[in-house]
Design an enzyme around this catalytic site. Structure first.
Site: not given
Length: 338
Positions: A164, A238, A334
């Protein structure tokens, strides 16, 4: 180019937060991007690019310029017996691009079905799901350099992809505006069904012969069964990254939590599920007024209605502290906090 002032972002973020931005505009071509960066409002205020608004949490009024990327288009650049190279506008919806690839029988992105957001945001975040990441199909991207206005090309190695992560979240953040992404896709599928519940879902759906469409439908079914629809409940998918910890810590935690799963993440490292940690810390299904943690997926923080960006961020910090205290593991957002 129209610059709007005191513009509500309510319809442009999936959390459904009603914060305003001091200035707002959109771009639909490379030329418009190059024009925008010369504008006085751009040069004298902070700015941020906004794609689908699915990976951002606004916690206050943005005292700058929000630019929505609406650069569209798909172009087949070249192909050989094994691969195709396709260039896609940064403003294209990611899931629409996935469905287009499946229609063309181009393999590589089917496991990333239904990830919210835009194509241009995909390499910034190095999006991924069910054993596949953006970096696995990435060839290059073009971006306008803010300082010079020149169009620059970034190849795979240039982007320094991580979990990520990419240079566009680090030293290159705010210095470039991504305008298109080129993907290298396979004509012959290499089906990946080992991650998560894909294989089990395929069996439940009675799939006997694997296909790109079958994989995508299985992934979509799994995601829809676990993740709330932003059109119904405000959320950003998420909220936290899955943490990577040492093998020694993982083995120690497994003694107390034998059901804790892990995936190899390099020498001496294991990636574990942040959702499991949050669930075990007692947060799954938690509700505090109009915000909370989703009842089916502890990774997802939700907004049940109202302008609650700041409150959601405070809840996230409480969850981080709770997980750190219970497990000795730090979990990072995130979602981008603005």
């Amino acid at each position: 180019m129209t610059i709007k002032t005191n513009f509500s972002l309510l319809g442009l973020n999936t959390f459904g937060v009603a914060e305003e931005t001091a200035f707002f505009t959109s771009v639909s071509s490379v030329a418009e991007v190059q024009q925008l960066i010369k504008e006085e409002v751009y040069q004298s205020h902070p700015s941020m690019m906004l794609g689908g608004g699915s990976n951002v949490l606004f916690t206050e009024r943005y005292e700058g310029l929000v630019v929505q990327n609406q650069i569209r288009g798909r172009e087949l650049l070249q192909e050989d017996e094994e691969h195709v190279w396709v260039k896609v506008g940064a403003g294209e919806v990611w899931h629409d691009f996935v469905l287009y690839c499946i229609e063309q029988n181009w393999a590589g992105v089917e496991n990333m079905s239904l990830i919210p957001g835009s194509v241009g945001a995909a390499p910034i975040q190095n999006i991924g799901a069910y054993g596949v990441e953006l970096k696995d199909v990435f060839e290059s991207l073009e971006a306008v350099e803010v300082e010079s206005g020149e169009l620059k090309t970034f190849h795979h190695a240039d982007c320094e992809f991580g979990y990520r992560d990419s240079i566009f979240k680090r030293w290159a953040k705010g210095k470039f505006i991504i305008v298109n992404v080129t993907f290298k896709l396979n004509k012959r599928p290499n089906f990946n069904t080992t991650y998560g519940a894909i294989q089990q879902t395929l069996e439940e759906q009675g799939v006997r012969e694997l296909s790109l469409k079958a994989i995508a439908e299985a992934v979509i079914h799994i995601r829809q069964s676990k993740l709330p629809d932003p059109a119904e409940i405000g959320n950003g998918g998420s909220f936290f990254k899955n943490p990577v910890i040492s093998t020694a810590l993982f083995e120690s935690l497994q003694q107390d939590y034998p059901q804790m799963g892990g995936y190899p993440a390099g020498v001496g490292k294991v990636k574990i599920a942040a959702g499991f940690l949050i669930d075990q810390a007692g947060w799954k299904g938690y509700r505090e007024g109009n915000i909370g943690v989703h009842e089916k997926q502890a990774l997802v923080l939700v907004n049940f209605g109202g302008n609650n960006g700041k409150a959601i961020y405070q809840l996230a910090k409480k969850i981080q502290a709770s997980v750190l205290e219970k497990f000795g593991v730090e979990i990072e957002p995130e979602v981008n906090i603005i």
